[in-house]
Write a protein that holds these residues in place. Structure first.
Motif, PDB file in Angstrom:
ATOM      1  N   ASN A   1       0.834  -1.202   0.000  1.00  0.00           N
ATOM      2  CA  ASN A   1       0.000   0.000   0.000  1.00  0.00           C
ATOM      3  C   ASN A   1       0.867   1.250   0.000  1.00  0.00           C
ATOM      4  OD1 ASN A   1      -2.741  -1.280   0.466  1.00  0.00           O
ATOM      5  ND2 ASN A   1      -1.652  -2.046   2.266  1.00  0.00           N
ATOM      6  N   ARG A   2       0.905   1.941  -1.144  1.00  0.00           N
ATOM      7  CA  ARG A   2       1.577   3.228  -1.191  1.00  0.00           C
ATOM      8  C   ARG A   2       0.705   4.272  -0.498  1.00  0.00           C
ATOM      9  NH1 ARG A   2       2.419   3.295  -7.569  1.00  0.00           N
ATOM     10  NH2 ARG A   2       0.232   2.696  -7.307  1.00  0.00           N
ATOM     11  N   GLY A   3       1.322   5.268   0.105  1.00  0.00           N
ATOM     12  CA  GLY A   3       0.580   6.241   0.904  1.00  0.00           C
ATOM     13  C   GLY A   3       0.777   5.928   2.372  1.00  0.00           C
ATOM     14  N   PRO A   4       0.072   4.918   2.911  1.00  0.00           N
ATOM     15  CA  PRO A   4       0.347   4.517   4.293  1.00  0.00           C
ATOM     16  C   PRO A   4       1.664   3.774   4.440  1.00  0.00           C
ATOM     17  CG  PRO A   4      -1.359   3.127   3.352  1.00  0.00           C
ATOM     18  CD  PRO A   4      -1.131   4.248   2.378  1.00  0.00           C
ATOM     19  N   ASN A   5       2.233   3.314   3.311  1.00  0.00           N
ATOM     20  CA  ASN A   5       3.535   2.630   3.314  1.00  0.00           C
ATOM     21  C   ASN A   5       3.505   1.378   4.191  1.00  0.00           C
ATOM     22  OD1 ASN A   5       4.662   4.710   1.660  1.00  0.00           O
ATOM     23  ND2 ASN A   5       4.856   5.972   3.492  1.00  0.00           N
ATOM     24  N   THR A   6       2.582   0.492   3.814  1.00  0.00           N
ATOM     25  CA  THR A   6       2.405  -0.746   4.558  1.00  0.00           C
ATOM     26  C   THR A   6       2.303  -1.931   3.607  1.00  0.00           C
ATOM     27  OG1 THR A   6      -0.016  -0.575   4.540  1.00  0.00           O
ATOM     28  CG2 THR A   6       1.149   0.410   6.415  1.00  0.00           C
ATOM     29  N   VAL A   7       2.458  -3.121   4.175  1.00  0.00           N
ATOM     30  CA  VAL A   7       2.113  -4.371   3.496  1.00  0.00           C
ATOM     31  C   VAL A   7       1.055  -5.064   4.342  1.00  0.00           C
ATOM     32  CG1 VAL A   7       2.900  -6.667   2.834  1.00  0.00           C
ATOM     33  CG2 VAL A   7       4.313  -4.687   2.321  1.00  0.00           C
ATOM     34  N   THR A   8      -0.035  -5.468   3.696  1.00  0.00           N
ATOM     35  CA  THR A   8      -1.097  -6.182   4.393  1.00  0.00           C
ATOM     36  C   THR A   8      -1.055  -7.649   4.009  1.00  0.00           C
ATOM     37  OG1 THR A   8      -2.458  -4.182   4.289  1.00  0.00           O
ATOM     38  CG2 THR A   8      -3.553  -6.234   4.912  1.00  0.00           C
ATOM     39  N   ALA A   9      -1.146  -8.512   5.026  1.00  0.00           N
ATOM     40  CA  ALA A   9      -1.197  -9.952   4.820  1.00  0.00           C
ATOM     41  C   ALA A   9      -2.635 -10.434   4.991  1.00  0.00           C
ATOM     42  CB  ALA A   9      -0.290 -10.667   5.810  1.00  0.00           C
ATOM     43  N   PHE A  10      -3.059 -11.310   4.075  1.00  0.00           N
ATOM     44  CA  PHE A  10      -4.396 -11.901   4.121  1.00  0.00           C
ATOM     45  C   PHE A  10      -4.289 -13.419   4.106  1.00  0.00           C
ATOM     46  CE2 PHE A  10      -4.979  -7.782   2.089  1.00  0.00           C
ATOM     47  CZ  PHE A  10      -6.118  -7.279   2.700  1.00  0.00           C
ATOM     48  N   GLY A  11      -5.185 -14.073   4.824  1.00  0.00           N
ATOM     49  CA  GLY A  11      -5.298 -15.513   4.732  1.00  0.00           C
ATOM     50  C   GLY A  11      -6.199 -15.908   3.576  1.00  0.00           C
ATOM     51  N   LEU A  12      -5.912 -17.052   2.984  1.00  0.00           N
ATOM     52  CA  LEU A  12      -6.677 -17.521   1.824  1.00  0.00           C
ATOM     53  C   LEU A  12      -7.385 -18.846   2.118  1.00  0.00           C
ATOM     54  CD1 LEU A  12      -4.247 -16.641  -1.115  1.00  0.00           C
ATOM     55  CD2 LEU A  12      -6.205 -15.335  -0.271  1.00  0.00           C
ATOM     56  N   ASP A  13      -7.930 -18.971   3.324  1.00  0.00           N
ATOM     57  CA  ASP A  13      -8.617 -20.204   3.682  1.00  0.00           C
ATOM     58  C   ASP A  13     -10.120 -20.135   3.447  1.00  0.00           C
ATOM     59  OD1 ASP A  13      -8.995 -18.320   5.604  1.00  0.00           O
ATOM     60  OD2 ASP A  13      -8.506 -19.615   7.311  1.00  0.00           O
ATOM     61  N   GLY A  14     -10.603 -19.037   2.846  1.00  0.00           N
ATOM     62  CA  GLY A  14     -12.018 -18.893   2.538  1.00  0.00           C
ATOM     63  C   GLY A  14     -12.217 -18.367   1.129  1.00  0.00           C
ATOM     64  N   ASP A  15     -13.468 -18.091   0.777  1.00  0.00           N
ATOM     65  CA  ASP A  15     -13.764 -17.584  -0.564  1.00  0.00           C
ATOM     66  C   ASP A  15     -13.177 -16.199  -0.790  1.00  0.00           C
ATOM     67  OD1 ASP A  15     -15.131 -19.850  -1.300  1.00  0.00           O
ATOM     68  OD2 ASP A  15     -17.119 -19.028  -0.857  1.00  0.00           O
ATOM     69  N   VAL A  16     -13.108 -15.397   0.286  1.00  0.00           N
ATOM     70  CA  VAL A  16     -12.601 -14.036   0.201  1.00  0.00           C
ATOM     71  C   VAL A  16     -11.397 -13.903   1.140  1.00  0.00           C
ATOM     72  CG1 VAL A  16     -13.161 -11.597   0.536  1.00  0.00           C
ATOM     73  CG2 VAL A  16     -14.898 -13.168  -0.325  1.00  0.00           C
ATOM     74  N   PRO A  17     -10.341 -13.194   0.737  1.00  0.00           N
ATOM     75  CA  PRO A  17      -9.183 -13.028   1.621  1.00  0.00           C
ATOM     76  C   PRO A  17      -9.585 -12.461   2.978  1.00  0.00           C
ATOM     77  CG  PRO A  17      -8.664 -12.240  -0.583  1.00  0.00           C
ATOM     78  CD  PRO A  17     -10.131 -12.530  -0.575  1.00  0.00           C
ATOM     79  N   SER A  18      -8.974 -12.979   4.045  1.00  0.00           N
ATOM     80  CA  SER A  18      -9.276 -12.525   5.396  1.00  0.00           C
ATOM     81  C   SER A  18      -8.058 -11.811   5.981  1.00  0.00           C
ATOM     82  CB  SER A  18      -9.668 -13.702   6.293  1.00  0.00           C
ATOM     83  OG  SER A  18      -8.642 -14.676   6.316  1.00  0.00           O
ATOM     84  N   TYR A  19      -8.298 -10.658   6.602  1.00  0.00           N
ATOM     85  CA  TYR A  19      -7.221  -9.839   7.155  1.00  0.00           C
ATOM     86  C   TYR A  19      -6.443 -10.609   8.214  1.00  0.00           C
ATOM     87  CZ  TYR A  19      -4.952  -6.136   9.866  1.00  0.00           C
ATOM     88  OH  TYR A  19      -4.038  -5.372  10.550  1.00  0.00           O
ATOM     89  N   VAL A  20      -5.099 -10.534   8.117  1.00  0.00           N
ATOM     90  CA  VAL A  20      -4.231 -11.150   9.117  1.00  0.00           C
ATOM     91  C   VAL A  20      -3.432 -10.079   9.859  1.00  0.00           C
ATOM     92  CG1 VAL A  20      -2.245 -12.667   9.465  1.00  0.00           C
ATOM     93  CG2 VAL A  20      -4.050 -13.334   7.874  1.00  0.00           C
ATOM     94  N   ALA A  21      -2.744  -9.205   9.128  1.00  0.00           N
ATOM     95  CA  ALA A  21      -1.905  -8.182   9.755  1.00  0.00           C
ATOM     96  C   ALA A  21      -1.516  -7.136   8.724  1.00  0.00           C
ATOM     97  CB  ALA A  21      -0.649  -8.811  10.360  1.00  0.00           C
ATOM     98  N   GLU A  22      -1.140  -5.945   9.215  1.00  0.00           N
ATOM     99  CA  GLU A  22      -0.630  -4.875   8.360  1.00  0.00           C
ATOM    100  C   GLU A  22       0.592  -4.272   9.036  1.00  0.00           C
ATOM    101  OE1 GLU A  22      -2.173  -0.868   5.959  1.00  0.00           O
ATOM    102  OE2 GLU A  22      -3.532  -1.941   7.303  1.00  0.00           O
ATOM    103  N   ILE A  23       1.713  -4.251   8.317  1.00  0.00           N
ATOM    104  CA  ILE A  23       2.969  -3.790   8.909  1.00  0.00           C
ATOM    105  C   ILE A  23       3.578  -2.688   8.050  1.00  0.00           C
ATOM    106  CG2 ILE A  23       3.394  -6.092   9.870  1.00  0.00           C
ATOM    107  CD1 ILE A  23       5.755  -6.163   7.719  1.00  0.00           C
ATOM    108  N   PRO A  24       4.348  -1.782   8.658  1.00  0.00           N
ATOM    109  CA  PRO A  24       5.051  -0.759   7.881  1.00  0.00           C
ATOM    110  C   PRO A  24       6.160  -1.371   7.033  1.00  0.00           C
ATOM    111  CG  PRO A  24       5.691  -0.626  10.188  1.00  0.00           C
ATOM    112  CD  PRO A  24       4.565  -1.616  10.111  1.00  0.00           C
TER     113      PRO A  24
END
Length: 349
Positions: free
Chosen positions: A267-290
């Motif tokens: 993510n440009r702007g907030p300067n983060t990387v977001t991790a999502f789990g893929l164990d369902g039909d839609v990605p699920s939020y796991v964590a967001e780090i700088p």
């Protein structure tokens, strides 16, 4: 020797495009710690902002993201020994992405500013040949500042053969093409797939099982999950999620881990990387780090590490990724490099 797993090649912006880099840089990586050490610029070429490998040969390709767009090729004879194999015009403005089709016969490129897709024939040695096609997308989107015309942003060939998907930010669409092997011409496969209006689709990541794909919207900061219809490249939406907790984000790259369990978005702007789990039909939020820097334009998963090209803070940062949780662990190991835009790991051939 090509195929050293501890080597990365880094693309950049050069002064021709307002950057500070000088070309493609080779970087040695410690697979255990993730530490990076620069081996210097190995190919001096203007704004090699995206890089790709030939699927069967030690040949490296780069776009030259200029107003007079180009592509360049090199044979990799050693870690820092790159031998030129030709340059050519894409016939469009500011190419920003490229890929070699399965079989290695053609190179396909996306021209962002002119909204077109170009094709170049490749020789048996991977050398760049003549341009065989140039297709120009047409249309607009609801965002007058960013969608005043078509803006092709990515080309994604099906690894197993079949449709080439071309993601267009300007018209909120994914085009599907079949490449004629004999002529090098692109043939549309049905109508384009329209995605959410104003989302500005940028990049698409395929799940390793070949049945799912995830599309990141640069303009609305979302990830949309799709069922992928194999060789035909059809997309059936399953749902979408936000890429970040922050407002004003412009997501760049999206990547799925090799085991298919996690997905990552820069993510440009907030300067983060977001991790999502893929164990369902839609990605699920796991964590967001700088990201440890500014304006993360590209990310790459290599072994147990995630590498981030922070374009505006002139750094590549490597994070160890926890195998079970999928979360990149802070702090990351920082390598200072001017205007990095792409991280491409060496691969065994």
């Amino acid at each position: 020797m090509h195929g050293v797993t501890g080597l990365l090649y880094i693309g950049c912006y050069t002064p021709e495009s307002g950057g500070e880099g000088a070309g493609i840089t080779a970087v040695r990586r410690d697979p255990a710690t993730g530490r990076l050490d620069s081996l210097g610029v190995v190919a001096r070429t203007p704004s090699p902002s995206f890089l790709a490998w030939h699927p069967a040969l030690p040949v490296l390709y780069a776009v030259n993201e200029l107003e007079d767009g180009g592509v360049s090729a090199w044979a990799v004879d050693g870690e820092t020994d790159l031998r030129p194999l030709g340059q050519g015009s894409t016939g469009g403005l500011h190419p920003c992405h490229l890929a070699v089709v399965p079989g290695g016969g053609y190179l396909v490129s996306a021209n962002y500013s002119s909204g077109s897709v170009s094709v170049h024939r490749l020789g048996e040695d991977g050398a760049l040949g003549e341009r065989t096609d140039l297709l120009v997308h047409e249309g607009t989107g609801p965002n007058p500042d960013r969608q005043e015309r078509a803006h092709a942003h990515m080309v994604s060939p099906n690894p197993g053969g079949g449709a080439i998907l071309a993601v267009d930010l300007g018209v909120d669409a994914v085009y599907r093409y079949e490449l004629e092997a004999a002529t090098g011409r692109l043939v549309p496969l049905g109508s384009r797939v329209q995605v959410h209006a104003g989302s500005g689709p940028r990049h698409l990541a395929r799940h390793p099982d070949g049945r799912s794909a995830y599309l990141v919207g640069e303009l609305d900061a979302t990830v949309t999950a799709y069922d992928l219809d194999g060789p035909a490249g059809g997309l059936q939406e399953r749902g979408r999620v936000a890429t970040t907790r922050f407002t004003g984000a412009e997501p760049s790259e999206i990547a799925v881990r090799a085991d298919g369990r996690f997905l990552y978005v820069a993510n440009r702007g907030p300067n983060t990387v977001t991790a999502f789990g893929l164990d369902g039909d839609v990605p699920s939020y796991v964590a967001e780090i700088p990201t440890g820097g500014t304006w993360p334009r590209h990310i790459a998963l290599v072994g147990e590490h995630l590498y981030v090209a922070n374009q505006r803070s002139h750094s590549v940062v490597g994070f160890h990724v926890d195998v079970e949780s999928g979360v990149p662990q802070e702090p990351g190991d920082v390598l200072e490099l001017p205007s990095p835009t792409c991280v491409l790991p060496a691969k065994s051939l």
